[in-house]
Design an enzyme around this catalytic site. Structure first.
Site, PDB file in Angstrom:
ATOM      1  N   HIS A  50      10.555  62.448  79.020  1.00 55.76           N
ATOM      2  CA  HIS A  50       9.969  61.265  78.383  1.00 55.76           C
ATOM      3  C   HIS A  50       8.448  61.236  78.600  1.00 55.76           C
ATOM      4  CE1 HIS A  50      13.969  60.032  77.472  1.00 55.76           C
ATOM      5  NE2 HIS A  50      14.286  59.783  78.728  1.00 55.76           N
ATOM      6  N   ASP A  81      19.274  63.544  74.561  1.00 58.11           N
ATOM      7  CA  ASP A  81      19.360  62.464  75.540  1.00 58.11           C
ATOM      8  C   ASP A  81      20.634  61.639  75.392  1.00 58.11           C
ATOM      9  OD1 ASP A  81      18.806  60.602  77.485  1.00 58.11           O
ATOM     10  OD2 ASP A  81      16.891  59.971  76.685  1.00 58.11           O
TER      11      ASP A  81
END
Length: 459
Positions: free
Chosen positions: A272, A323
């Site tokens: 991220h 994810d």
């Protein structure tokens, strides 16, 4: 020895004509030879690419896809965020069994393969039983997920997660997080138990969950115990709330804090890293760490946009992951990686370089490089010594018909929503033929049964 003749193949140096790919029974490419003549009996394909690496996955979350898109009632309706999304995720995680994890992971991995991922890095943190005790086999849940990878044929980097605290300052875990609890000794025991499963298709690294869930001392202990070749992944600076908590605790932003406390280098993948100041962007780029970007999940959770243009200008390396699996397509991740930057900068064609002006090709090649580094495996390129991970595109599809080779990736990434992946070879085995996974029906049946079993935890 097995072979595929590619009329056009994407090599590390770019597109090449008449490329003969050969691989051995162990699943490794032995020769990649441009300018070849098609051997008698060898299969031929028009457009061939290296399979993509999915560098960040929480497989069990595939069962939640589409179930969290309901706003909270009353005053909370305007306040939905990552932190409210976690509530449903925790309910699933609190009750899921190893067999259910395997069924969900198999469905996910079959989908990933059908869309062009041939490797996955599994950030696996549900280690304990529902009552909070370790299973008799400490790595039982991780073994179940690896079994799903074996069933589908996808390459796996298993990353057991160090998860000891609920927040900065060693705040105790909540009851909802008891299945995640591991200290440094637990994680090293799990990694040790997984050692016999390592192979050409399976690697084992480690993943400190985040700076709020693992102390720097714990992270340092675990990383020091691993061979230098093993990958290390960590969630970092995903939400503004995390940044504010880090500042309150350490007087430093998360990435600044990480680099002050630990020796971060190219074996690391920072997942991220959404909220950065310029000094942090520079630190990541200079260290060689991979920025693990997950655009569809980051958009779904309202996280924000990674500062890609500045990172690339400083030589940064990136990869993409699915994810939470609101999408299982590398095309969608790469498309939205670029589109997010266009919206941010109000310009077009952001992900390019002086040497590569084709956005689709720049994104695919860049994500291959970063994904391979993050996986710790010999993947990400059509080259001798790499794994035989190959995707064949549907050259007859209208979106590719009549395209020249240097137009293919632009059309693949930025043209329509049809899946253009026709066949997939993973570790030297054909696992997708004609857009169908070879075990698709059986895998889907198990997945549907698991969803029925988990239905009560959706409320």
């Amino acid at each position: 020895m097995t072979a595929l003749f590619a009329k056009n193949a994407l090599l590390p140096s770019g597109w090449a004509r008449d490329v003969l790919l050969q691989w051995d029974s162990a699943g490794n490419l032995t020769a990649v030879t441009p300018g070849s003549v098609q051997p008698a009996g060898a299969e031929a394909a028009e457009y061939v690419l290296p399979g993509m690496v999915n560098l960040h996955s929480h497989a069990f979350q595939r069962a939640l896809s589409g179930l969290t898109e309901i706003a909270g009632g009353g005053e909370t309706a305007a306040k939905d965020s990552f932190w409210t999304w976690r509530d449903l995720m925790y309910r699933f995680a609190r009750n899921i069994t190893p067999a259910q994890m395997e069924a969900i992971a198999a469905q996910l991995y079959a989908e990933c393969l059908r869309h062009g991922y041939t490797s996955v890095c599994e950030f696996h943190y549900v280690h304990r039983s529902p009552d909070g005790a370790m299973y008799p086999r400490v790595a039982q849940t991780a073994e179940s997920v690896i079994q799903a990878a074996s069933l589908t044929g996808i390459g796996m980097t298993m990353l057991p997660v160090l998860y000891n605290w609920s927040g900065f300052g060693e705040a105790p875990l909540t009851p909802q997080q008891n299945r995640f609890k591991t200290d440094a000794a637990d994680i090293l025991n799990i990694i040790g138990a997984l050692e016999p499963l390592r192979s050409g298709q399976v690697e084992v690294g480690v993943a400190p969950h985040s700076l709020r869930a693992a102390s720097s001392a714990q992270i340092r202990e675990v990383v020091a115990a691993l061979p230098r070749s093993r990958p290390v992944h960590i969630h970092i600076a995903e939400q503004q709330g995390e940044v504010q908590q880090s500042l309150a605790y350490s007087k430093r932003r998360p990435v600044e804090y990480l680099y002050d406390e630990l020796d971060v280098d190219a074996r690391w993948c920072l997942v991220h890293a959404t909220h950065l100041v310029e000094a942090e962007v520079t630190a990541i780029a200079r260290s060689g760490a991979v920025a693990g970007i997950c655009p569809t999940t980051e958009a779904n959770l309202g996280d924000g946009l990674f500062p890609l243009e500045s990172f690339l200008a400083q030589g940064g390396v990136f990869g993409v992951g699915s994810d939470s699996h609101v999408s299982q397509s590398p095309v969608e991740e790469l498309r939205w990686l670029e589109y997010g930057q266009r919206l941010r900068e109000q310009r077009r064609n952001i992900a390019v370089s002086a040497k590569q002006r084709h956005v689709g090709e720049f994104l695919w090649q860049g994500a291959l490089l970063g994904g391979a580094r993050a996986s710790g495996r010999a993947v990400g390129a059509l080259a001798a010594g790499k794994r035989a991970d190959v995707i064949v595109l549907d050259a007859d599809h209208p979106n590719l018909y009549g395209r020249t080779a240097d137009e293919v990736l632009g059309s693949l990434v930025f043209s329509g929503n049809d899946n253009l992946v026709k066949d997939v070879l993973a570790g030297g085995q054909w696992v997708v033929r004609g857009q169908q996974h070879v075990a698709q029906q059986a895998i889907a049946a198990r997945f549907k049964q698991t969803l029925a079993e988990l239905r009560e935890y959706r409320r």
